[in-house]
Motif scaffolding. Structure first.
Motif, PDB file in Angstrom:
ATOM      1  N   MET A   1     -23.817 -20.434  -0.171  1.00 21.73           N
ATOM      2  CA  MET A   1     -23.013 -19.935   0.931  1.00 21.73           C
ATOM      3  C   MET A   1     -21.885 -19.071   0.369  1.00 21.73           C
ATOM      4  SD  MET A   1     -20.933 -21.896   3.996  1.00 21.73           S
ATOM      5  CE  MET A   1     -20.534 -23.298   3.042  1.00 21.73           C
ATOM      6  N   THR A   2     -21.666 -17.954   0.996  1.00 25.31           N
ATOM      7  CA  THR A   2     -20.608 -17.048   0.577  1.00 25.31           C
ATOM      8  C   THR A   2     -19.304 -17.476   1.228  1.00 25.31           C
ATOM      9  OG1 THR A   2     -22.216 -15.256   0.466  1.00 25.31           O
ATOM     10  CG2 THR A   2     -19.908 -14.626   0.479  1.00 25.31           C
ATOM     11  N   GLU A   3     -18.257 -17.620   0.406  1.00 28.61           N
ATOM     12  CA  GLU A   3     -16.958 -18.004   0.952  1.00 28.61           C
ATOM     13  C   GLU A   3     -15.839 -17.386   0.128  1.00 28.61           C
ATOM     14  OE1 GLU A   3     -16.004 -22.347  -0.820  1.00 28.61           O
ATOM     15  OE2 GLU A   3     -17.544 -22.315   0.752  1.00 28.61           O
ATOM     16  N   TRP A   4     -14.656 -17.410   0.708  1.00 27.29           N
ATOM     17  CA  TRP A   4     -13.446 -16.884   0.076  1.00 27.29           C
ATOM     18  C   TRP A   4     -12.263 -17.626   0.652  1.00 27.29           C
ATOM     19  CZ3 TRP A   4      -9.303 -14.264   2.445  1.00 27.29           C
ATOM     20  CH2 TRP A   4      -8.405 -13.631   1.580  1.00 27.29           C
ATOM     21  N   SER A   5     -11.281 -17.941  -0.170  1.00 22.06           N
ATOM     22  CA  SER A   5     -10.072 -18.585   0.344  1.00 22.06           C
ATOM     23  C   SER A   5      -8.865 -18.084  -0.429  1.00 22.06           C
ATOM     24  CB  SER A   5     -10.171 -20.107   0.262  1.00 22.06           C
ATOM     25  OG  SER A   5     -10.262 -20.532  -1.077  1.00 22.06           O
ATOM     26  N   THR A   6      -7.701 -18.227   0.209  1.00 23.44           N
ATOM     27  CA  THR A   6      -6.462 -17.823  -0.425  1.00 23.44           C
ATOM     28  C   THR A   6      -5.302 -18.584   0.203  1.00 23.44           C
ATOM     29  OG1 THR A   6      -5.176 -15.902  -1.179  1.00 23.44           O
ATOM     30  CG2 THR A   6      -5.944 -15.862   1.100  1.00 23.44           C
ATOM     31  N   PHE A   7      -4.225 -18.687  -0.566  1.00 20.16           N
ATOM     32  CA  PHE A   7      -2.999 -19.321  -0.080  1.00 20.16           C
ATOM     33  C   PHE A   7      -2.165 -18.274   0.641  1.00 20.16           C
ATOM     34  CE2 PHE A   7       1.487 -20.575  -0.695  1.00 20.16           C
ATOM     35  CZ  PHE A   7       1.455 -21.770  -0.001  1.00 20.16           C
ATOM     36  N   LEU A   8      -1.595 -18.648   1.767  1.00 14.09           N
ATOM     37  CA  LEU A   8      -0.747 -17.778   2.585  1.00 14.09           C
ATOM     38  C   LEU A   8       0.641 -18.406   2.639  1.00 14.09           C
ATOM     39  CD1 LEU A   8      -3.355 -17.408   5.461  1.00 14.09           C
ATOM     40  CD2 LEU A   8      -2.986 -15.801   3.564  1.00 14.09           C
ATOM     41  N   PRO A   9       1.599 -17.895   1.863  1.00 15.33           N
ATOM     42  CA  PRO A   9       2.898 -18.562   1.778  1.00 15.33           C
ATOM     43  C   PRO A   9       3.755 -18.478   3.036  1.00 15.33           C
ATOM     44  CG  PRO A   9       2.906 -16.538   0.489  1.00 15.33           C
ATOM     45  CD  PRO A   9       1.505 -16.748   0.963  1.00 15.33           C
ATOM     46  N   ASP A  10       3.486 -17.484   3.910  1.00 14.61           N
ATOM     47  CA  ASP A  10       4.335 -17.316   5.088  1.00 14.61           C
ATOM     48  C   ASP A  10       3.584 -16.572   6.194  1.00 14.61           C
ATOM     49  OD1 ASP A  10       4.328 -14.622   4.230  1.00 14.61           O
ATOM     50  OD2 ASP A  10       6.259 -14.847   3.227  1.00 14.61           O
ATOM     51  N   GLU A  11       4.280 -16.350   7.290  1.00 10.51           N
ATOM     52  CA  GLU A  11       3.670 -15.692   8.448  1.00 10.51           C
ATOM     53  C   GLU A  11       3.175 -14.293   8.117  1.00 10.51           C
ATOM     54  OE1 GLU A  11       4.949 -14.177  12.916  1.00 10.51           O
ATOM     55  OE2 GLU A  11       6.043 -15.840  12.027  1.00 10.51           O
ATOM     56  N   SER A  12       3.966 -13.531   7.366  1.00 11.12           N
ATOM     57  CA  SER A  12       3.551 -12.158   7.050  1.00 11.12           C
ATOM     58  C   SER A  12       2.278 -12.153   6.201  1.00 11.12           C
ATOM     59  CB  SER A  12       4.680 -11.374   6.382  1.00 11.12           C
ATOM     60  OG  SER A  12       5.002 -11.932   5.137  1.00 11.12           O
ATOM     61  N   ALA A  13       2.108 -13.133   5.326  1.00  8.64           N
ATOM     62  CA  ALA A  13       0.882 -13.224   4.524  1.00  8.64           C
ATOM     63  C   ALA A  13      -0.314 -13.577   5.411  1.00  8.64           C
ATOM     64  CB  ALA A  13       1.050 -14.252   3.421  1.00  8.64           C
ATOM     65  N   THR A  14      -0.079 -14.380   6.447  1.00  3.74           N
ATOM     66  CA  THR A  14      -1.151 -14.739   7.380  1.00  3.74           C
ATOM     67  C   THR A  14      -1.585 -13.514   8.176  1.00  3.74           C
ATOM     68  OG1 THR A  14      -0.249 -16.975   7.514  1.00  3.74           O
ATOM     69  CG2 THR A  14      -1.819 -16.337   9.229  1.00  3.74           C
ATOM     70  N   VAL A  15      -0.619 -12.720   8.633  1.00  5.88           N
ATOM     71  CA  VAL A  15      -0.931 -11.475   9.342  1.00  5.88           C
ATOM     72  C   VAL A  15      -1.676 -10.523   8.404  1.00  5.88           C
ATOM     73  CG1 VAL A  15       0.070  -9.426  10.452  1.00  5.88           C
ATOM     74  CG2 VAL A  15       0.978 -11.702  10.980  1.00  5.88           C
ATOM     75  N   ALA A  16      -1.227 -10.427   7.164  1.00  3.80           N
ATOM     76  CA  ALA A  16      -1.868  -9.534   6.191  1.00  3.80           C
ATOM     77  C   ALA A  16      -3.309  -9.963   5.910  1.00  3.80           C
ATOM     78  CB  ALA A  16      -1.056  -9.494   4.898  1.00  3.80           C
ATOM     79  N   ALA A  17      -3.568 -11.268   5.845  1.00  5.62           N
ATOM     80  CA  ALA A  17      -4.931 -11.745   5.633  1.00  5.62           C
ATOM     81  C   ALA A  17      -5.826 -11.381   6.813  1.00  5.62           C
ATOM     82  CB  ALA A  17      -4.939 -13.253   5.400  1.00  5.62           C
ATOM     83  N   GLY A  18      -5.290 -11.484   8.031  1.00  7.25           N
ATOM     84  CA  GLY A  18      -6.048 -11.069   9.205  1.00  7.25           C
ATOM     85  C   GLY A  18      -6.337  -9.579   9.175  1.00  7.25           C
ATOM     86  N   ALA A  19      -5.350  -8.785   8.766  1.00  2.00           N
ATOM     87  CA  ALA A  19      -5.549  -7.336   8.662  1.00  2.00           C
ATOM     88  C   ALA A  19      -6.604  -7.012   7.611  1.00  2.00           C
ATOM     89  CB  ALA A  19      -4.226  -6.648   8.334  1.00  2.00           C
ATOM     90  N   ARG A  20      -6.617  -7.784   6.562  1.00  2.00           N
ATOM     91  CA  ARG A  20      -7.624  -7.591   5.513  1.00  2.00           C
ATOM     92  C   ARG A  20      -9.028  -7.838   6.066  1.00  2.00           C
ATOM     93  NH1 ARG A  20      -6.929 -10.522  -0.317  1.00  2.00           N
ATOM     94  NH2 ARG A  20      -8.604  -9.430  -1.382  1.00  2.00           N
ATOM     95  N   LEU A  21      -9.172  -8.868   6.896  1.00  2.00           N
ATOM     96  CA  LEU A  21     -10.454  -9.106   7.551  1.00  2.00           C
ATOM     97  C   LEU A  21     -10.789  -7.947   8.474  1.00  2.00           C
ATOM     98  CD1 LEU A  21     -12.954 -10.767   8.249  1.00  2.00           C
ATOM     99  CD2 LEU A  21     -11.546 -12.037   9.904  1.00  2.00           C
ATOM    100  N   GLY A  22      -9.812  -7.467   9.240  1.00  2.00           N
ATOM    101  CA  GLY A  22     -10.049  -6.317  10.108  1.00  2.00           C
ATOM    102  C   GLY A  22     -10.532  -5.108   9.320  1.00  2.00           C
ATOM    103  N   ARG A  23      -9.909  -4.836   8.183  1.00  2.00           N
ATOM    104  CA  ARG A  23     -10.300  -3.714   7.333  1.00  2.00           C
ATOM    105  C   ARG A  23     -11.748  -3.890   6.866  1.00  2.00           C
ATOM    106  NH1 ARG A  23      -5.982  -3.568   4.742  1.00  2.00           N
ATOM    107  NH2 ARG A  23      -6.464  -5.019   3.073  1.00  2.00           N
ATOM    108  N   ALA A  24     -12.119  -5.117   6.521  1.00  2.00           N
ATOM    109  CA  ALA A  24     -13.499  -5.387   6.100  1.00  2.00           C
ATOM    110  C   ALA A  24     -14.477  -5.156   7.251  1.00  2.00           C
ATOM    111  CB  ALA A  24     -13.627  -6.816   5.575  1.00  2.00           C
ATOM    112  N   MET A  25     -14.039  -5.433   8.483  1.00  2.00           N
ATOM    113  CA  MET A  25     -14.895  -5.205   9.648  1.00  2.00           C
ATOM    114  C   MET A  25     -15.076  -3.718   9.910  1.00  2.00           C
ATOM    115  SD  MET A  25     -13.396  -7.975  12.319  1.00  2.00           S
ATOM    116  CE  MET A  25     -13.674  -9.721  12.134  1.00  2.00           C
ATOM    117  N   GLY A  26     -14.009  -2.952   9.726  1.00  2.00           N
ATOM    118  CA  GLY A  26     -14.081  -1.514   9.945  1.00  2.00           C
ATOM    119  C   GLY A  26     -14.433  -1.152  11.366  1.00  2.00           C
ATOM    120  N   ALA A  27     -14.910   0.054  11.507  1.00  2.00           N
ATOM    121  CA  ALA A  27     -15.226   0.598  12.827  1.00  2.00           C
ATOM    122  C   ALA A  27     -16.720   0.558  13.096  1.00  2.00           C
ATOM    123  CB  ALA A  27     -14.705   2.024  12.945  1.00  2.00           C
TER     124      ALA A  27
END
Length: 158
Positions: A1-27
């Motif tokens: 199974m393919t997986e990935w994880s990371t530590f998010l120290p604060d709210e801005s890191a959580t938003v950035a991780a979501g944006a990273r997923l969005g970038r991976a999704m693309g258009a």
């Protein structure tokens, strides 16, 4: 199974991780379904804010606890943000025309997906957020080939 994880120290890191997923999704034109799992206050809506910000949404993002779904029609994608926490029975999703939301080119981010079990389509990706060490941990697990491709794009973005 393919997986990935990371530590998010604060709210801005959580938003950035979501944006990273969005970038991976693309258009792309693929339908993508993400199940967002975690306890109350784990950061599911904050993570969603990051995905939406990548696609160009700059307004407030609230959890659609009472409306069940918020629709964001954005230039690159239509994003559906579901929160099924208050769902009484999965069959209620049929009454709201749930199948009409899962169309090519859209992204569905679903909080509390277990409450819609048996009616929801299977996810491409499961994102689990947990409070840990003063921050959060996000773990992404692929449930389809499309989900695995998303994780591979996230990994190469590091």
């Amino acid at each position: 199974m393919t997986e990935w994880s990371t530590f998010l120290p604060d709210e801005s890191a959580t938003v950035a991780a979501g944006a990273r997923l969005g970038r991976a999704m693309g258009a792309g034109g693929d339908l993508l379904t993400v199940h967002l799992c975690g306890d109350l206050g784990a950061g599911k809506t904050t993570f969603t804010r990051g995905v939406l910000s990548y696609f160009g949404h700059s307004g407030a993002v609230k959890s659609p606890t009472y409306t069940l779904v918020e629709v964001y029609e954005l230039p690159a994608r239509t994003v559906y943000h579901f929160d099924l926490y208050r769902l009484g029975d999965p069959e209620e999703l049929e009454y709201m025309g749930i199948r009409d939301y899962f169309v090519p080119g859209s992204v569905s981010l679903i909080e509390w997906p277990s409450r819609g079990e048996g009616v929801l389509p299977p996810p491409d990706l499961v994102a689990t957020l947990k409070v840990q060490d003063g921050g959060r941990i996000v773990k992404l697990e692929a449930s389809s080939d499309a989900g695995a491709a998303l994780i591979e794009r996230i990994k190469t973005d590091e």
